[in-house]
Scaffold this active site. Structure first.
Site, PDB file in Angstrom:
ATOM      1  N   HIS A 176      -0.125   8.243  -3.244  1.00  0.00           N
ATOM      2  CA  HIS A 176      -0.737   7.191  -4.041  1.00  0.00           C
ATOM      3  C   HIS A 176       0.326   7.509  -5.225  1.00  0.00           C
ATOM      4  O   HIS A 176       0.277   6.337  -5.768  1.00  0.00           O
ATOM      5  CB  HIS A 176      -2.226   6.744  -3.651  1.00  0.00           C
ATOM      6  CG  HIS A 176      -2.434   6.838  -2.045  1.00  0.00           C
ATOM      7  ND1 HIS A 176      -3.816   7.774  -1.677  1.00  0.00           N
ATOM      8  CD2 HIS A 176      -2.572   5.936  -1.512  1.00  0.00           C
ATOM      9  CE1 HIS A 176      -3.561   6.733  -0.656  1.00  0.00           C
ATOM     10  NE2 HIS A 176      -3.413   6.400  -0.253  1.00  0.00           N
TER      11      HIS A 176
ATOM     12  N   LYS B  80     -16.061   1.165   7.953  1.00  0.00           N
ATOM     13  CA  LYS B  80     -17.732   1.231   7.436  1.00  0.00           C
ATOM     14  C   LYS B  80     -18.432   2.313   6.903  1.00  0.00           C
ATOM     15  O   LYS B  80     -19.142   2.490   5.967  1.00  0.00           O
ATOM     16  CB  LYS B  80     -18.403   1.135   8.695  1.00  0.00           C
ATOM     17  CG  LYS B  80     -17.623  -0.107   9.667  1.00  0.00           C
ATOM     18  CD  LYS B  80     -18.335  -0.564  10.270  1.00  0.00           C
ATOM     19  CE  LYS B  80     -18.408  -2.188  11.124  1.00  0.00           C
ATOM     20  NZ  LYS B  80     -16.857  -2.155  12.226  1.00  0.00           N
TER      21      LYS B  80
ATOM     22  N   SER C  13      -4.778   9.192   4.012  1.00  0.00           N
ATOM     23  CA  SER C  13      -6.228   9.774   3.890  1.00  0.00           C
ATOM     24  C   SER C  13      -6.740  10.676   4.831  1.00  0.00           C
ATOM     25  O   SER C  13      -7.572  11.056   4.972  1.00  0.00           O
ATOM     26  CB  SER C  13      -6.388   8.644   2.882  1.00  0.00           C
ATOM     27  OG  SER C  13      -6.344   7.941   1.677  1.00  0.00           O
TER      28      SER C  13
END
Ligand code: PNS
Length: 162
Positions: A18, A42, A129
């Site tokens: 990133h 979540k 990630s």
């Protein structure tokens, strides 16, 4: 006309892949907004506040990099910020199908916004990630794959859980 780009994602956590894309974007565009999606997962590893704080600290020396959060449709956020470009990183052919669908859907939703794909340096082409979280959770080394601040925060999380 100045070019304002939005680089959206979950950034849970921010990786060196990133960082590489953001640095490339900061050289190419007048300004780039790292836009972190609220409630993407979540049960994220890092809270929204932690992700914002990490990204702001990592890019503190880049005056044309801004860190923000967004909810709802990405194109609505991009239009609200009066930006004209969405930046996405492409690591491998396997990313292409999902990215292609998103780019075309976003174009259908707002034809004034262009998606620009950028490739990270090859040493970051396999980092995600999800893999960082998995490798770290199982005791593997993630040094060099994430910013040092992320590594520190990962260690802190592990210490709290022990
Ligand atoms: O880092 P990620 O998880 O690959 O990022 C995905 C993201 C945040 C770019 C995508 O899920 C998104 O744009 N979500 C916002 C909701 C939206 O606009 N959905 C329609 C996309 S075509």
């Amino acid at each position: 006309m100045s070019t304002l780009a939005v680089y959206p994602g979950s950034f849970d956590p921010l990786t060196n892949g990133h960082v590489d894309i953001i640095e490339r974007g900061a050289r190419l565009f007048d300004r780039i907004i790292v836009a972190i999606l609220v409630n993407a997962e979540k049960s994220p590893l890092f809270t929204m506040a932690e992700r914002v704080e990490i990204a702001r600290k990592v890019f503190t020396d880049h005056p044309n990099v801004e860190v923000d959060t967004f909810e709802g449709l990405l194109v609505d956020y991009v239009a609200k910020r009066q930006a004209n470009v969405i930046v996405r990183g492409l690591r491998a052919v396997s990313d292409f199908e999902y990215e292609f669908q998103m780019a075309l859907m976003n174009r259908r939703l707002n034809s004034k916004i262009e998606t620009v794909f950028m490739m990270p340096a090859e040493q970051y082409s396999y980092i995600s990630s999800r893999l960082i979280k998995e490798v770290f959770a199982l005791g593997g080394r993630v040094h060099g794959l994430v910013p040092e601040l992320v590594e520190t925060r990962l260690r802190e999380k592990r210490a709290v859980r022990m």
